[in-house]
Design a protein around this motif. Sequence first.
Motif, PDB file in Angstrom:
ATOM      1  N   ASP A 225       0.812  -1.213   0.000  1.00  0.00           N
ATOM      2  CA  ASP A 225       0.000   0.000   0.000  1.00  0.00           C
ATOM      3  C   ASP A 225       0.845   1.261   0.000  1.00  0.00           C
ATOM      4  O   ASP A 225       1.840   1.366   0.736  1.00  0.00           O
ATOM      5  N   PHE A 226       0.413   2.221  -0.797  1.00  0.00           N
ATOM      6  CA  PHE A 226       1.021   3.545  -0.850  1.00  0.00           C
ATOM      7  C   PHE A 226      -0.063   4.580  -0.549  1.00  0.00           C
ATOM      8  O   PHE A 226      -1.257   4.332  -0.746  1.00  0.00           O
ATOM      9  N   GLY A 227       0.369   5.729  -0.069  1.00  0.00           N
ATOM     10  CA  GLY A 227      -0.558   6.830   0.181  1.00  0.00           C
ATOM     11  C   GLY A 227       0.021   8.127  -0.349  1.00  0.00           C
ATOM     12  O   GLY A 227       1.243   8.306  -0.359  1.00  0.00           O
ATOM     13  N   VAL A 228      -0.839   9.017  -0.791  1.00  0.00           N
ATOM     14  CA  VAL A 228      -0.412  10.329  -1.279  1.00  0.00           C
ATOM     15  C   VAL A 228      -1.254  11.403  -0.597  1.00  0.00           C
ATOM     16  O   VAL A 228      -2.489  11.386  -0.702  1.00  0.00           O
ATOM     17  N   VAL A 229      -0.590  12.314   0.111  1.00  0.00           N
ATOM     18  CA  VAL A 229      -1.272  13.481   0.669  1.00  0.00           C
ATOM     19  C   VAL A 229      -1.364  14.520  -0.444  1.00  0.00           C
ATOM     20  O   VAL A 229      -0.343  14.951  -0.986  1.00  0.00           O
ATOM     21  N   LEU A 230      -2.574  14.897  -0.803  1.00  0.00           N
ATOM     22  CA  LEU A 230      -2.833  15.796  -1.931  1.00  0.00           C
ATOM     23  C   LEU A 230      -3.151  17.196  -1.404  1.00  0.00           C
ATOM     24  O   LEU A 230      -4.166  17.396  -0.736  1.00  0.00           O
ATOM     25  N   GLU A 231      -2.280  18.145  -1.697  1.00  0.00           N
ATOM     26  CA  GLU A 231      -2.442  19.508  -1.199  1.00  0.00           C
ATOM     27  C   GLU A 231      -3.411  20.310  -2.069  1.00  0.00           C
ATOM     28  O   GLU A 231      -3.359  20.269  -3.292  1.00  0.00           O
TER      29      GLU A 231
END
Length: 295
Positions: A225-231
């Motif tokens: 699993d990967f996660g991306v914090v989207l600004e």
Amino acid sequence: MTKNRTSSTYSVLLVEDNPDDALLLTRRLSAALGGDHEFSIRHVETVDAALPILWGQRIDVVLLDLSLPDSFGMGTVEFVTAAAPFVPIVVFTGLVDNDAAIEAIAVGAEEYLTKSSSGEQVARVLRQAIARRGTTDARRDTDAFRCTHDAICRLPNRYLLMDRLAQGLARARQYREGLGLLGIHVSDGIGATDNTHDRLMFEIGRRLAKCTRRSDTLGRIGKQDFGVVLERPKSRAALAPHLRDLISSVQHPVELDGSRFHVRVATSLALYPDDGVSAETLFEAIEPHRERATA
């Protein structure tokens, strides 16, 4: 290990949108040092431009203005601290404000300098900030990196991504902006004990990193699993082209030792405040994506 000033320099990242102020600082510091190249200054004008340098190069200290085209006020300190938690930050501002200085240090800055400071004052504060944070201690840097980054992909781990998500939420609340968290689950069918799995995840992480926007944060939050914090997402629809690029980069076959591997990808997007108002609730909102893998 202490930096030897006779053979190397301290790397300073100056984040300042006024080129005249940047030039004046450089001249004052050079005059104060009398030709000694103790500090090497890299100048950028926005936080967005600073991020890839902080993530990809060795920076000993950041000189940070609080009024930038893409960030303003104490949220700027919080944002840069979250992006590079082991690099000391010295606020560099035209405002003479003791209360602001106290607040800046409270949210993560090491020191507070006004733009009227002499070259000698700037040099002294930079040395103190570097020494206090211990950025010249290579072993401390290595240990800190291991605690906050995934050993295989060399990306922020779940702990660091959660911290950056929390920092992003603080800014989103303050400035009434959006924030998103994208979950990416990769199903490869290789098997948990196979070394090939680690090599495949490294390649997936590399591809995702190339497509991730500079303002966002990519991390590995689980074995697959990967996660991306989207600004600052404007809407789900506005994010769609960027998310398609991310997923497309992962779904291309991966060649390892003459074998071709195809992966299945499941994604889930959670937006603040619609899907959660805390880091924990946003993480919970993306968990069900594991069960929706698509070819």
